[in-house]
Design a protein around this motif. Structure first.
Motif, PDB file in Angstrom:
ATOM      1  N   ARG A  99      33.906  36.122  50.978  1.00 27.37           N
ATOM      2  CA  ARG A  99      34.465  36.836  49.822  1.00 27.37           C
ATOM      3  C   ARG A  99      33.898  36.298  48.511  1.00 27.37           C
ATOM      4  NH1 ARG A  99      38.631  40.034  49.640  1.00 27.37           N
ATOM      5  NH2 ARG A  99      39.482  39.330  51.624  1.00 27.37           N
ATOM      6  N   PHE A 101      34.765  35.425  45.179  1.00 24.65           N
ATOM      7  CA  PHE A 101      35.944  35.108  44.367  1.00 24.65           C
ATOM      8  C   PHE A 101      37.123  36.019  44.741  1.00 24.65           C
ATOM      9  CE2 PHE A 101      32.194  33.554  42.258  1.00 24.65           C
ATOM     10  CZ  PHE A 101      32.524  32.224  42.131  1.00 24.65           C
ATOM     11  N   ARG A 102      37.873  36.492  43.778  1.00 20.71           N
ATOM     12  CA  ARG A 102      39.079  37.261  44.121  1.00 20.71           C
ATOM     13  C   ARG A 102      38.788  38.762  44.031  1.00 20.71           C
ATOM     14  NH1 ARG A 102      41.741  32.954  40.688  1.00 20.71           N
ATOM     15  NH2 ARG A 102      42.490  31.452  42.244  1.00 20.71           N
ATOM     16  N   THR A 103      37.756  39.173  44.752  1.00 24.64           N
ATOM     17  CA  THR A 103      37.397  40.594  44.730  1.00 24.64           C
ATOM     18  C   THR A 103      37.278  41.103  46.159  1.00 24.64           C
ATOM     19  OG1 THR A 103      35.003  40.250  44.896  1.00 24.64           O
ATOM     20  CG2 THR A 103      35.968  40.163  42.681  1.00 24.64           C
ATOM     21  N   ASN A 104      37.118  42.399  46.292  1.00 21.39           N
ATOM     22  CA  ASN A 104      36.859  42.974  47.607  1.00 21.39           C
ATOM     23  C   ASN A 104      35.352  43.130  47.812  1.00 21.39           C
ATOM     24  OD1 ASN A 104      37.485  44.174  50.113  1.00 21.39           O
ATOM     25  ND2 ASN A 104      37.157  46.204  49.217  1.00 21.39           N
ATOM     26  N   THR A 105      34.608  42.187  47.321  1.00 19.34           N
ATOM     27  CA  THR A 105      33.154  42.168  47.452  1.00 19.34           C
ATOM     28  C   THR A 105      32.770  40.923  48.244  1.00 19.34           C
ATOM     29  OG1 THR A 105      33.017  43.108  45.249  1.00 19.34           O
ATOM     30  CG2 THR A 105      31.011  42.179  46.142  1.00 19.34           C
ATOM     31  N   TYR A 190      37.175  29.884  38.182  1.00 25.49           N
ATOM     32  CA  TYR A 190      37.910  30.027  39.447  1.00 25.49           C
ATOM     33  C   TYR A 190      38.644  28.723  39.774  1.00 25.49           C
ATOM     34  CZ  TYR A 190      38.466  30.640  44.528  1.00 25.49           C
ATOM     35  OH  TYR A 190      38.955  30.722  45.813  1.00 25.49           O
ATOM     36  N   SER A 193      41.571  28.027  37.490  1.00 24.39           N
ATOM     37  CA  SER A 193      42.772  28.807  37.847  1.00 24.39           C
ATOM     38  C   SER A 193      43.511  28.178  39.018  1.00 24.39           C
ATOM     39  CB  SER A 193      42.397  30.251  38.185  1.00 24.39           C
ATOM     40  OG  SER A 193      41.801  30.327  39.457  1.00 24.39           O
ATOM     41  N   LYS A 194      42.821  27.322  39.765  1.00 23.67           N
ATOM     42  CA  LYS A 194      43.463  26.632  40.883  1.00 23.67           C
ATOM     43  C   LYS A 194      43.945  25.238  40.481  1.00 23.67           C
ATOM     44  CE  LYS A 194      41.573  27.519  45.044  1.00 23.67           C
ATOM     45  NZ  LYS A 194      40.586  27.693  46.112  1.00 23.67           N
ATOM     46  N   ARG A 268      38.835  46.016  35.064  1.00 16.06           N
ATOM     47  CA  ARG A 268      39.828  47.072  34.831  1.00 16.06           C
ATOM     48  C   ARG A 268      39.160  48.430  34.696  1.00 16.06           C
ATOM     49  NH1 ARG A 268      44.843  45.904  30.862  1.00 16.06           N
ATOM     50  NH2 ARG A 268      45.612  47.731  31.981  1.00 16.06           N
TER      51      ARG A 268
ATOM     52  N   SER B 121      31.301  47.103  48.766  1.00 11.35           N
ATOM     53  CA  SER B 121      31.964  45.865  49.191  1.00 11.35           C
ATOM     54  C   SER B 121      30.964  44.910  49.813  1.00 11.35           C
ATOM     55  CB  SER B 121      33.112  46.153  50.149  1.00 11.35           C
ATOM     56  OG  SER B 121      32.658  46.885  51.266  1.00 11.35           O
ATOM     57  N   TRP B 174      43.258  46.814  46.109  1.00  3.36           N
ATOM     58  CA  TRP B 174      42.113  47.717  45.966  1.00  3.36           C
ATOM     59  C   TRP B 174      42.394  48.856  44.987  1.00  3.36           C
ATOM     60  CZ3 TRP B 174      39.847  48.426  51.626  1.00  3.36           C
ATOM     61  CH2 TRP B 174      39.442  47.170  52.089  1.00  3.36           C
ATOM     62  N   TYR B 176      43.456  49.931  40.897  1.00  7.94           N
ATOM     63  CA  TYR B 176      43.643  49.474  39.517  1.00  7.94           C
ATOM     64  C   TYR B 176      45.110  49.735  39.190  1.00  7.94           C
ATOM     65  CZ  TYR B 176      38.529  49.712  39.309  1.00  7.94           C
ATOM     66  OH  TYR B 176      37.188  49.548  39.546  1.00  7.94           O
ATOM     67  N   GLU B 178      47.196  50.058  36.818  1.00  3.88           N
ATOM     68  CA  GLU B 178      47.417  50.267  35.387  1.00  3.88           C
ATOM     69  C   GLU B 178      48.889  50.550  35.068  1.00  3.88           C
ATOM     70  OE1 GLU B 178      45.094  49.282  33.723  1.00  3.88           O
ATOM     71  OE2 GLU B 178      43.216  49.691  34.750  1.00  3.88           O
ATOM     72  N   THR B 235      42.798  37.471  49.125  1.00  3.52           N
ATOM     73  CA  THR B 235      41.977  37.669  47.926  1.00  3.52           C
ATOM     74  C   THR B 235      42.416  36.728  46.802  1.00  3.52           C
ATOM     75  OG1 THR B 235      41.624  39.969  48.479  1.00  3.52           O
ATOM     76  CG2 THR B 235      41.242  39.346  46.196  1.00  3.52           C
ATOM     77  N   ARG B 238      46.861  32.418  45.726  1.00  2.00           N
ATOM     78  CA  ARG B 238      48.144  32.014  45.120  1.00  2.00           C
ATOM     79  C   ARG B 238      49.260  32.986  45.487  1.00  2.00           C
ATOM     80  NH1 ARG B 238      45.502  32.111  39.256  1.00  2.00           N
ATOM     81  NH2 ARG B 238      44.942  34.118  40.180  1.00  2.00           N
ATOM     82  N   TYR B 266      37.315  38.070  57.120  1.00  2.00           N
ATOM     83  CA  TYR B 266      36.481  37.476  56.059  1.00  2.00           C
ATOM     84  C   TYR B 266      37.353  36.869  54.952  1.00  2.00           C
ATOM     85  CZ  TYR B 266      33.516  40.399  58.845  1.00  2.00           C
ATOM     86  OH  TYR B 266      32.915  40.967  59.921  1.00  2.00           O
TER      87      TYR B 266
END
Lengths: 324, 393
Positions: A99, A101-105, A190, A193-194, A268, B121, B174, B176, B178, B235, B238, B266
């Motif tokens: 992964r 960082f904190r993404t879906n990538t 990152y 933040s931890k 965003r 992704s 997944w 946004y 808002e 993801t 925390r 993953y």
């Protein structure tokens, strides 16, 4: 504190890989599955790159978004020596899918099993020729934290050799038109933040090793509050420091360097309007002590918003004018 | 007696081009693909797609009627069920043939989400990300859609039908968020606090208002095992407590005799401990192979985090099955039955309990063509048989 007439706005700069259009992603999948030709896939990438380039008006340095890279590390396994490569299976990289960082990538974690050095033309081999362009590479600290290392005895040695290889790549980059190299260091923010507060003393020195003549060097710190990281940039030879305005609680910083202010949020969907950008810039100028020369850009890569949104965000940066 | 090393797919299979192109012209090769795989899987309905008279659904001039499109999707679903049955899997589903994609399909059934666009992704894999503009709630039609999908599979297989769909944490992550961000900011919150509070509220709304109604409807339809897919599980490490809270809310009201499964991949699994000890789920299907050799297994090659995860399951005394991913879904190289067996034996040894080990690919095999996915699954089943024989089964 500087007066308003001592500030110089020098244009916008992207800060990392950009997203691809839905059409290109779909063509990529068809190509992977044997249902589309490689030429179709490359043509789709080229079309996206042209749109990204043409959206950049009044940019200090331009980028096509490095759309062919797929992730920030994989091309490095092919243009630098010292990585384990897979012998079969059609995928040069060896490591596990991991992964970002904190993404879906996700990226494929490279395995370093030898001394790092530049190979062939280096990263330039994976970048298009562009006049007055910026290239994005991981910063030494982030690089060292994101790879699997079985060769170097210390993270510092690994980061230093990586930075030296980056510096050796500079000439070929310049031949292709690159005048700016932006190193991205998200691992710092990152870890902050931890709860991490103390970072290795060698980080600025490693960044400095990537510096060469003829190419401007920037170090960007996405995900971090400006006050927490400015020293890491200040103590290096980088020409400018990238600050993440959306993750910064304030801008009480003190640096002699130029600043790249990340005023557009790469995470965003909402596209920032001019009022929002102006107020962030004004807040920064009022609170920060710096050289006076500044750029604006996204806080991070524009990979985590759809292509059309990324284009709109680039448009918002292009439209920024310094208020008199 | 419980069968050791239960075999199952995680969810998706690739959708053949003739299924994908419901609104686009087909090539001769697409028709041929339908014929060849249909014959191989013994799907009689293939003749409805392509026949000698030239009157097959795929041979007709487009545009298709809505009924024709539905029938093509139904037949694609039959292909997927047969593929999984012929592989020898104990549990089957529909390879997500009726769906567009794991996020988008559910998002379309949820009031409050607008489509945004496509995001990459990994490599050629991408997903659609929506913008949440109102409080999320599944539509009545959405609940029915999932029930009908399950009923169709149940009707066409004598194996255990295992429905699966995207979980609350992943749906929120997944999207946004808002609406929720504006809501928390309207209460005066700013910065990281506003972000984390808005995420928490959205995640729990997805669990209570979207997932739970679907889960309960499937229980009513007779589902004996239900799988929630949470690829985004860690993801933000925390948020492990809210992740577990959301799983529990999603399965609220589900009787004990229904297996409550969660798939993750993953991810940084150790970060879920100790929170996961409070989860009501009793099966976790996790990725374990991730680019390891398809022909050799060495304990020292096992990713440290994965190894640690198995140890943690044991250490915390979790009374849960662990579905061990023994197939790399990002490679065309086909694992041998022996390497599958070795991975399973290793997991059984670390867990100290072969009864708890289930068998699956790392993730959905949508990433691989059928001529790769099918032999991978066949070898996975054969490897499970080899492992069973070690225990006298």
């Amino acid at each position: 504190m500087k007066k308003s007439n001592e500030f110089v706005y020098s244009g916008a700069i992207l800060t990392g890989l950009a997203s691809r259009s839905g059409e290109t992603s779909r063509t990529h999948r068809l190509y992977r599955d044997g249902h589309a030709a490689e030429t179709d896939f490359k043509a789709a990438v080229d079309r996206d790159e042209k749109k990204i380039l043409s959206a950049q008006k009044a940019f200090a340095y331009k980028s096509g978004g490095q759309l062919a890279w797929l992730d920030a590390l994989r091309p490095l396994t092919r243009c630098f020596q010292g990585f384990a490569l897979r012998e079969t299976g059609g995928d040069d990289a060896v490591g596990p899918v991991t992964r970002w960082f904190r993404t879906n990538t996700f990226y494929r974690k490279p395995l370093v099993n030898g001394k790092l050095d530049v190979k062939d033309g280096g990263p330039a081999d994976f970048l298009p020729s562009l006049p007055n362009a910026v290239a994005f590479l991981p910063a030494p600290y982030t690089f060292a934290r994101l790879v699997e290392n079985s060769y170097y005895e210390s993270e510092e040695a690994l980061a230093n050799d990586y930075a030296k290889a980056v510096a050796k790549s500079s000439k070929k980059l310049q031949e292709k038109g690159y005048r700016c190299l932006l190193l991205s260091d998200p691992y710092v923010g990152y870890e902050i933040s931890k709860g991490k507060r103390n970072f290795p003393e060698w980080i600025p020195a490693a960044v400095s090793k990537a510096k060469t003549q003829g190419i401007k060097l920037g170090i960007n710190f996405p995900l971090a509050s400006a006050g927490d990281i400015v020293r890491l940039g200040e103590d290096s030879n980088a020409d400018f420091i990238g600050l993440d305005a959306t993750h910064s609680s304030d801008f009480k910083i003190d640096t002699e360097k130029d600043v790249l202010l990340g005023v557009v949020d790469g995470g965003r969907a909402i596209v920032e309007n001019q009022d929002a950008i102006e107020s962030r810039v004004e807040e920064f100028l009022a609170g920060a002590n710096f050289s006076g020369n500044y750029y604006i850009g996204p806080n991070d890569r524009l990979f985590d918003v759809p292509f059309e949104t990324a284009l709109e965000k680039i448009g918002a940066l292009s439209a920024f004018r310094v208020s008199q | 007696m419980k069968k050791l090393f239960t075999t199952q797919e995680v969810g998706s299979l690739q959708r053949p081009l003739w299924r994908q192109k419901l609104n686009a012209p087909l090539q001769k090769s697409d028709l041929n693909e339908a014929l060849v795989w249909g014959a191989r899987f013994g799907v009689e309905e293939r003749k409805e797609l392509v026949n000698d008279k030239g009157t097959g659904l795929l041979q007709k001039k487009q545009p298709h009627t809505e009924d024709e499109k539905r029938r093509i999707v139904d037949i694609a679903t039959l292909y997927a069920i047969r593929l999984e049955e012929l592989s020898g899997l104990d549990r089957v589903f529909d390879g997500e043939q009726p769906r567009t994609e794991m996020y988008d399909f559910l998002a379309q059934q949820v009031n409050g989400i607008q489509t945004s666009g496509v995001l990459d992704s990994f490599d050629a894999n991408y997903f659609k990300k929506g913008i949440v503009s109102d409080r999320v709630r599944v539509s009545e039609n959405g609940v029915t859609t999932f029930a009908e999908e399950f009923d169709f599979v149940k009707k066409h297989t004598n194996r255990i039908a295992k429905p699966c769909f995207t979980g609350p944490y992943t749906m929120a992550d997944w999207s946004y968020l808002e609406y929720y961000r504006d809501l928390t900011e309207s209460k005066g919150e700013r910065g990281n606090k506003a972000i984390s509070d808005s995420r928490r509220e959205a995640i729990l709304d997805f669990a209570r208002n979207v997932l739970n109604p679907i889960v309960l409807r499937l229980v009513k339809s007779g589902a004996k095992v239900i799988q929630i897919d949470e690829p985004a599980a860690t993801t933000d490490e925390r948020e492990s407590k809210v992740f577990v809270e959301a799983i529990n809310e999603s399965f609220k009201g589900v009787p004990n005799n229904v297996e409550k499964a969660v798939h993750m991949c993953y991810s940084d699994y150790p970060s879920l401990f100790p929170a996961i000890a409070d989860s009501v789920a009793n099966s976790y299907l996790i990725e374990f192979t991730n680019h390891a050799s398809p022909t050799k297994f060495r304990e020292e090659d096992v990713d440290r985090d994965t190894f640690k995860t198995l140890q943690l399951f044991k250490e915390y005394g979790l009374k849960a099955n662990v579905g061990v991913g023994v197939i790399d879904i990002h490679s065309d190289l086909i694992e041998t039955p022996q390497v599958v067996k070795d991975r399973l034996m290793f997991a059984a040894k670390v867990l100290g309990n072969p009864d708890a080990v289930q068998v699956n690919p790392d993730c959905g095999l949508r990433t691989r063509r059928w001529d790769v996915a099918f032999p991978k699954l066949c070898n996975m089943v054969e490897g499970a048989m080899l492992a069973r024989s070690e225990f006298g089964e």
